[in-house]
Design a protein around this motif. Structure first.
Motif, short mmCIF file in Angstrom:
data_model
loop_
_atom_site.label_atom_id
_atom_site.label_comp_id
_atom_site.label_asym_id
_atom_site.label_seq_id
_atom_site.Cartn_x
_atom_site.Cartn_y
_atom_site.Cartn_z
N VAL A 85 0.84 -1.20 0.00
CA VAL A 85 0.00 0.00 0.00
C VAL A 85 0.87 1.25 0.00
O VAL A 85 0.63 2.21 -0.75
CB VAL A 85 -0.95 -0.01 1.23
N VAL A 86 1.89 1.23 0.83
CA VAL A 86 2.78 2.40 0.92
C VAL A 86 3.43 2.68 -0.43
O VAL A 86 3.48 3.82 -0.89
CB VAL A 86 3.86 2.16 2.00
N ARG A 87 3.88 1.63 -1.06
CA ARG A 87 4.54 1.85 -2.35
C ARG A 87 3.56 2.44 -3.37
O ARG A 87 3.89 3.38 -4.10
CB ARG A 87 5.10 0.54 -2.90
N SER A 93 7.83 8.67 -9.15
CA SER A 93 9.28 8.88 -9.10
C SER A 93 9.94 7.78 -8.29
O SER A 93 9.56 7.51 -7.15
CB SER A 93 9.58 10.24 -8.47
N PRO A 94 10.95 7.10 -8.87
CA PRO A 94 11.62 6.04 -8.11
C PRO A 94 12.28 6.57 -6.83
O PRO A 94 12.26 5.89 -5.81
CB PRO A 94 12.68 5.50 -9.08
N ALA A 95 12.83 7.79 -6.91
CA ALA A 95 13.46 8.34 -5.71
C ALA A 95 12.42 8.55 -4.62
O ALA A 95 12.64 8.23 -3.44
CB ALA A 95 14.16 9.65 -6.04
N LYS A 96 11.28 9.08 -5.02
CA LYS A 96 10.23 9.32 -4.01
C LYS A 96 9.70 8.01 -3.45
O LYS A 96 9.43 7.90 -2.25
CB LYS A 96 9.08 10.14 -4.64
N GLU A 152 16.35 1.57 -11.58
CA GLU A 152 15.85 2.77 -12.25
C GLU A 152 16.72 3.98 -11.92
O GLU A 152 16.98 4.84 -12.77
CB GLU A 152 14.41 3.06 -11.82
N LEU A 153 17.13 4.05 -10.65
CA LEU A 153 17.93 5.20 -10.22
C LEU A 153 19.33 5.15 -10.78
O LEU A 153 20.00 6.17 -10.93
CB LEU A 153 18.00 5.24 -8.69
#
Lengths: 220, 220
Positions: A85-87, A93-96, A152-153
DNA sequence: AATAAAATAGGTCCTTAGTCCTAATTTTGA
DNA sequence: TCAAAATTAGGACTAAGGACCTATTTTATT
């Protein structure tokens, strides 16, 4: 309502009453495990907490081992549900997403349930194959998410590299549990740990190079 | 030979035979704790492993609680001794000392003793004040060393900052135990973890700024 | 309403475990 | 050497715990 994958006797849980009873049993078992540890978890205590007889408890779980197996699955499933759920709520944004997950995990370390349950699971996994399987399945799913975000990052990394960085980051966070968990001596430093962790792990994921991970001498 | 700070009956250990017996008891207890966990540790198993009767074992330790207390102290002291030797052999450069200690700790995670003992200690510390005290005394000493090194590497940090960074680094390393410890699924990735850890933690210690640790809003 | 399955209570059996007691034996220092 | 203290063996007691059995009650379905 999550479906229960039960290792109980065939026939049990067919009626609503049985289904609810199983949930009560798992809930009570979870509470006792968290409050008194595995060595304090007995069939009699569980039955008393639920308000049923031992005979009835054994009707649902023939052995304590069966019960423990279901209990671990139950708690682990609940944790994974929240994690997902959190994800999903963290945007694209992968960083976020990564920061959100790091902050969730570290905040969660400070709940009584997590603070006490996971060290118990780690200890159990040293001697109980079932516990070990459940534990590593759980962390495997968590790592999978982190691995995706890391790649991704930092597209220069190989899949294997991403896996290792994910392993390092997720394991590192778990390590905070016995120190900044609920009731632990450094509980009050949790905000600082969160800041250090988000910064350090994000920097690591974005800047580490494949050559810094791989072994120089080919160790097969 | 390390002096034993025993919580046993007054009078015990006065003869050489008694001193050796105590060591045998602690050694056997340690082995059983590591192999079978706390729930598998019983006075009878210990006595049998040593080759004495239960009556004799209770002559040395009136209660299991007393024995556990001495056992934890015994193992923790041994660990700290080794830790200090490693530091003293690492030369004068703070960076080199830190790398040596990180490598020692991570290598040590992969010994059977450490892999199994420490998760057991973390779990015990959730419910046993004595275990909790011993554990946090141990880690306090480890953190003290890291804090000193961090402040040398990064003089702009305050003592409180150094303490928090040391907490983060030491806790993070412990987190690797259930994953790359002896017999764990990622045991083979230990070299990679060592490289990531040394690089990441050294970078963190050298580059983090006080403003990145402290809370912005005074959460006193 | 009847019936088959599910759920429950209450008891029993056996093992393990922690603690204690007492009588012997061994060790060491005077 | 010998006496006091330390060490040891071998029980015994009690509590707790896991597992099992059977008779009874409750539930859901036809």
């Amino acid at each position: 309502m999550r479906a229960l994958k039960l290792q109980n006797r065939p026939g049990t849980g067919a009626y609503n009453k049985g289904q609810e009873r199983i949930l009560q049993i798992l809930q009570a078992s979870r509470d006792i495990l968290i409050e008194q540890g595995y060595s304090g978890l007995s069939m009699r205590k569980i039955a008393a907490a639920v308000g049923i007889t031992i005979g009835n408890l054994h009707y649902y779980y023939r052995t304590k081992k069966d019960l423990l197996s279901d209990l671990l699955d139950h708690v682990i499933e609940g944790y994974l549900d929240t994690f997902n759920v959190v994800r999903n709520n963290a945007g694209n944004s992968p960083a976020k997403q990564m920061v959100a997950l790091i902050e969730f995990i570290i905040d969660d370390l400070n709940t009584q349930e997590t603070t006490n349950f996971f060290p118990e699971l780690w200890a159990l996994s040293n001697h109980d194959e079932n516990a070990s399987d459940g534990m590593h399945t759980l962390y495997g799913k968590v790592r999978k998410v982190f691995k995706e975000l890391i790649l991704e990052l930092n597209p220069s990394l190989s899949g294997e590299d991403g896996e290792q960085v994910a392993l390092f980051i997720t394991a590192s966070m778990e390590g905070l549990t016995p120190f900044v968990g609920r009731g632990k001596p450094w509980e009050s430093k949790l905000p600082g740990m969160k800041r250090i962790a988000t910064q350090s792990f994000l920097h690591l994921a974005q800047n580490i190079k494949s050559s810094e991970i791989a072994s120089l001498q080919g160790t097969k």
